[in-house]
Design a protein around this motif. Structure first.
Motif, PDB file in Angstrom:
ATOM      1  N   HIS A 140       0.841  -1.189   0.000  1.00 32.79           N
ATOM      2  CA  HIS A 140       0.000   0.000   0.000  1.00 32.79           C
ATOM      3  C   HIS A 140       0.881   1.245   0.000  1.00 32.79           C
ATOM      4  O   HIS A 140       2.080   1.176   0.237  1.00 32.79           O
ATOM      5  CB  HIS A 140      -0.908   0.013   1.234  1.00 32.79           C
ATOM      6  CG  HIS A 140      -0.166   0.132   2.526  1.00 32.79           C
ATOM      7  ND1 HIS A 140       0.511  -0.926   3.108  1.00 32.79           N
ATOM      8  CD2 HIS A 140       0.040   1.194   3.357  1.00 32.79           C
ATOM      9  CE1 HIS A 140       1.087  -0.538   4.229  1.00 32.79           C
ATOM     10  NE2 HIS A 140       0.822   0.750   4.410  1.00 32.79           N
ATOM     11  N   MET A 141       0.262   2.368  -0.274  1.00 27.36           N
ATOM     12  CA  MET A 141       0.935   3.662  -0.212  1.00 27.36           C
ATOM     13  C   MET A 141       0.257   4.500   0.869  1.00 27.36           C
ATOM     14  O   MET A 141      -0.962   4.593   0.913  1.00 27.36           O
ATOM     15  CB  MET A 141       0.851   4.389  -1.563  1.00 27.36           C
ATOM     16  CG  MET A 141       1.525   5.753  -1.579  1.00 27.36           C
ATOM     17  SD  MET A 141       1.274   6.676  -3.140  1.00 27.36           S
ATOM     18  CE  MET A 141       2.218   5.674  -4.294  1.00 27.36           C
ATOM     19  N   ASP A 142       1.057   5.086   1.750  1.00 26.47           N
ATOM     20  CA  ASP A 142       0.513   5.974   2.775  1.00 26.47           C
ATOM     21  C   ASP A 142       0.487   7.412   2.273  1.00 26.47           C
ATOM     22  O   ASP A 142       1.145   7.754   1.289  1.00 26.47           O
ATOM     23  CB  ASP A 142       1.366   5.894   4.048  1.00 26.47           C
ATOM     24  CG  ASP A 142       1.252   4.544   4.738  1.00 26.47           C
ATOM     25  OD1 ASP A 142       0.124   4.031   4.839  1.00 26.47           O
ATOM     26  OD2 ASP A 142       2.286   4.001   5.173  1.00 26.47           O
ATOM     27  N   ARG A 198       9.104  -5.723   1.297  1.00 22.53           N
ATOM     28  CA  ARG A 198       9.187  -5.488  -0.150  1.00 22.53           C
ATOM     29  C   ARG A 198       8.716  -4.051  -0.348  1.00 22.53           C
ATOM     30  O   ARG A 198       7.653  -3.663   0.149  1.00 22.53           O
ATOM     31  CB  ARG A 198       8.303  -6.469  -0.930  1.00 22.53           C
ATOM     32  CG  ARG A 198       8.725  -7.922  -0.771  1.00 22.53           C
ATOM     33  CD  ARG A 198       8.186  -8.795  -1.904  1.00 22.53           C
ATOM     34  NE  ARG A 198       6.732  -8.763  -1.963  1.00 22.53           N
ATOM     35  CZ  ARG A 198       6.030  -9.067  -3.052  1.00 22.53           C
ATOM     36  NH1 ARG A 198       6.641  -9.391  -4.187  1.00 22.53           N
ATOM     37  NH2 ARG A 198       4.699  -9.051  -3.024  1.00 22.53           N
ATOM     38  N   ILE A 199       9.492  -3.271  -1.078  1.00 20.95           N
ATOM     39  CA  ILE A 199       9.249  -1.837  -1.113  1.00 20.95           C
ATOM     40  C   ILE A 199       9.714  -1.261  -2.437  1.00 20.95           C
ATOM     41  O   ILE A 199      10.696  -1.735  -3.019  1.00 20.95           O
ATOM     42  CB  ILE A 199       9.957  -1.171   0.095  1.00 20.95           C
ATOM     43  CG1 ILE A 199       9.611   0.310   0.215  1.00 20.95           C
ATOM     44  CG2 ILE A 199      11.459  -1.365   0.037  1.00 20.95           C
ATOM     45  CD1 ILE A 199      10.065   0.907   1.540  1.00 20.95           C
ATOM     46  N   GLY A 200       8.995  -0.267  -2.935  1.00 19.62           N
ATOM     47  CA  GLY A 200       9.364   0.333  -4.206  1.00 19.62           C
ATOM     48  C   GLY A 200       8.860   1.760  -4.323  1.00 19.62           C
ATOM     49  O   GLY A 200       7.953   2.188  -3.606  1.00 19.62           O
ATOM     50  N   TRP A 212       6.315   5.742  -0.933  1.00 15.27           N
ATOM     51  CA  TRP A 212       6.835   4.432  -1.343  1.00 15.27           C
ATOM     52  C   TRP A 212       5.831   3.333  -1.016  1.00 15.27           C
ATOM     53  O   TRP A 212       5.306   3.265   0.092  1.00 15.27           O
ATOM     54  CB  TRP A 212       8.186   4.169  -0.681  1.00 15.27           C
ATOM     55  CG  TRP A 212       9.321   4.685  -1.526  1.00 15.27           C
ATOM     56  CD1 TRP A 212       9.459   5.953  -1.994  1.00 15.27           C
ATOM     57  CD2 TRP A 212      10.420   3.931  -2.031  1.00 15.27           C
ATOM     58  NE1 TRP A 212      10.609   6.045  -2.765  1.00 15.27           N
ATOM     59  CE2 TRP A 212      11.206   4.815  -2.798  1.00 15.27           C
ATOM     60  CE3 TRP A 212      10.819   2.610  -1.899  1.00 15.27           C
ATOM     61  CZ2 TRP A 212      12.381   4.415  -3.449  1.00 15.27           C
ATOM     62  CZ3 TRP A 212      11.985   2.203  -2.538  1.00 15.27           C
ATOM     63  CH2 TRP A 212      12.746   3.099  -3.302  1.00 15.27           C
ATOM     64  N   ILE A 213       5.560   2.506  -2.001  1.00 13.07           N
ATOM     65  CA  ILE A 213       4.667   1.363  -1.805  1.00 13.07           C
ATOM     66  C   ILE A 213       5.434   0.306  -1.010  1.00 13.07           C
ATOM     67  O   ILE A 213       6.575  -0.027  -1.352  1.00 13.07           O
ATOM     68  CB  ILE A 213       4.208   0.799  -3.161  1.00 13.07           C
ATOM     69  CG1 ILE A 213       3.429   1.875  -3.932  1.00 13.07           C
ATOM     70  CG2 ILE A 213       3.350  -0.444  -2.968  1.00 13.07           C
ATOM     71  CD1 ILE A 213       3.114   1.491  -5.369  1.00 13.07           C
ATOM     72  N   HIS A 214       4.808  -0.204   0.033  1.00 12.06           N
ATOM     73  CA  HIS A 214       5.531  -1.138   0.886  1.00 12.06           C
ATOM     74  C   HIS A 214       4.623  -2.240   1.414  1.00 12.06           C
ATOM     75  O   HIS A 214       3.416  -2.063   1.554  1.00 12.06           O
ATOM     76  CB  HIS A 214       6.217  -0.418   2.043  1.00 12.06           C
ATOM     77  CG  HIS A 214       5.288   0.431   2.869  1.00 12.06           C
ATOM     78  ND1 HIS A 214       4.782   1.644   2.436  1.00 12.06           N
ATOM     79  CD2 HIS A 214       4.771   0.252   4.121  1.00 12.06           C
ATOM     80  CE1 HIS A 214       4.013   2.168   3.366  1.00 12.06           C
ATOM     81  NE2 HIS A 214       3.975   1.339   4.397  1.00 12.06           N
ATOM     82  N   GLU A 215       5.263  -3.363   1.692  1.00 12.75           N
ATOM     83  CA  GLU A 215       4.588  -4.565   2.182  1.00 12.75           C
ATOM     84  C   GLU A 215       5.497  -5.205   3.222  1.00 12.75           C
ATOM     85  O   GLU A 215       6.730  -5.150   3.090  1.00 12.75           O
ATOM     86  CB  GLU A 215       4.369  -5.529   1.013  1.00 12.75           C
ATOM     87  CG  GLU A 215       3.872  -6.911   1.395  1.00 12.75           C
ATOM     88  CD  GLU A 215       4.197  -7.934   0.306  1.00 12.75           C
ATOM     89  OE1 GLU A 215       3.431  -7.994  -0.663  1.00 12.75           O
ATOM     90  OE2 GLU A 215       5.231  -8.640   0.429  1.00 12.75           O
TER      91      GLU A 215
END
Length: 425
Positions: free
Chosen positions: A206-208, A226-228, A277-280
């Motif tokens: 998700h993105m905050d 996992r992050i991008g 940053w999208i992160h999981e």
């Protein structure tokens, strides 16, 4: 960034760039160059600052301002919360109230229904709603839901009593890491979230909407990340309507998200990453893991906002940040779109007017946004050149269609390469 804590930064000329949104618009660097990625799927640079005389404060400030992603070793050393386990949390805050994530059917209002002192939650593995759909989209997506203790929501009275909140405030504010400005204590508490759960529980990609950088500590256990970056926004990809959240639960997976970094944090380590940053995450320790995720005010990642300006201004998840971005870019001299210069010549004249009105007095954030040569100052010519690029970029953004159906480019491939470099873990 070397493991010893020394830092090295590539000059702007050394970085490859992506296609501009328009002639004269801000350039954006290739992500794998800017974020020191040696191949998609690897971990970000690691640092260990505990042996440095200043504890890493100077390096941290510079890298956080630039929006870098780092793994920080020994990050919790000296923190009041260092080593806290799930059992310790339950012992110290038996009346604390948290909630299971992705529990929309049983808990549609996201109420904090789980009492921390009730110990059974520590071993629970319960699938989140739509877990099978997410796994069909991405085989690495977390299947089981973690618990979320959103201390940042203490104002609604659901996280616990005033005594619980006050105790937490003292603990968090006295847990400012040695590499950070000690004045960050208040913001660390005001933005604090605890993520807890047993093996294989985790937060989906998700993105905050935070406008300041994030620091996430593993207090005990182990956590896979996992992050991008915020995806590229090509010409014709649209722009979000105000207040639209685009990267909600499941969206990144549906768009075939490719995380830039994949890594595991062990107890005592932390990861730093910038807004958007999208992160999981996935708890990988055999027992229950405790992580503290929060944001901090000093420094604000202003250089990062300039570096990736056009994509950050087009994704609605970051709408809360747009006002500040525009203010830094214009030194507060352009309040509305109607005040935007219509030509390059008019932009130069407006830049001169604004700069002279400030009489050389710029805030640290404004200096960071416009200090292209990184000499610590901003002269009139430097501001004018940057201001013209900003005006052109804003004009190109306004030409994009306002839509709830953005068309981001999820690719991380550098120009001229067939696929983004990758090294599987």
């Amino acid at each position: 960034v070397a493991a010893s804590g020394s830092s090295s930064s590539s000059s702007p000329e050394a970085l490859r760039t992506l296609t501009r949104l328009c002639k004269g618009c801000f350039e954006e660097p290739v992500e794998v160059d800017y974020f020191s990625s040696f191949g998609v799927g690897r971990e970000p640079p690691r640092v260990k600052w505990s042996d440095l005389e200043d504890g890493g404060k100077a390096d941290f400030r510079k890298l956080a301002d630039a929006g870098k992603v780092l793994i920080i070793e020994d990050a919790t050393s000296g923190m009041a919360l260092d080593g806290w386990t799930c059992s310790k949390m339950a012992e110290e805050f038996p009346d604390g109230k948290m909630r299971r994530e992705y529990d929309w059917v049983k808990n549609p209002q996201d109420r904090n229904l789980q009492t921390m002192g009730s110990l059974s939650w520590m071993g629970e593995k319960i699938e989140g709603e739509d877990a099978r759909d997410r796994l069909d989209q991405d085989a690495f997506a977390p299947r089981y839901a973690p618990f979320y203790w959103g201390v940042r929501e203490y104002g609604n009275g659901q996280v616990g009593s005033k005594a619980v909140v006050n105790k937490l405030r003292k603990l968090v504010e006295s847990s400012v890491p040695t590499f950070m400005d000690p004045k960050n204590g208040a913001s660390l508490f005001e933005n604090a979230e605890f993520w807890l759960g047993t093996n294989q529980t985790g937060a989906r990609a998700h993105m905050d909407s935070h406008c300041i950088a994030t620091l996430s500590f593993v207090l005990s256990g182990e956590r896979r990340w996992r992050i991008g970056p915020v995806p590229r926004m090509p010409k014709g990809g649209g722009r979000s309507k105000n207040d639209d959240v685009f990267f909600d639960d499941g969206v990144a997976y549906a768009l075939k998200w490719k995380p830039m970094f994949e890594f595991t944090l062990k107890q005592g380590e932390a990861v730093l990453f910038p807004p958007g940053w999208i992160h999981e995450t996935l708890n990988t320790h055999v027992d229950c893991t405790v992580a503290l995720t929060t944001q901090f005010d000093i420094p604000k990642p202003v250089k990062y906002y300039r570096t990736f300006y056009q994509r950050l201004r087009r994704v609605g998840d970051l709408n809360p940040c747009w006002k500040s971005m525009k203010s830094w870019a214009s030194l507060g001299g352009v309040k509305t779109d109607k005040q935007m210069p219509a030509t390059d010549k008019a932009a130069t004249a407006k830049a001169t007017e604004i700069y002279e009105s400030r009489k050389g007095s710029l805030s640290p954030q404004e200096i960071s946004f416009h200090d292209i040569n990184e000499d610590g100052t901003v002269n009139a010519d430097e501001f004018a050149a940057n201001f013209r690029s900003w005006v052109a970029t804003e004009a190109a953004i306004r030409q994009e269609k306002a839509t709830r159906k953005l068309k981001p480019d999820m690719d991380l491939t550098p120009p001229g390469e067939k696929t983004a470099p990758r090294e599987d873990l």
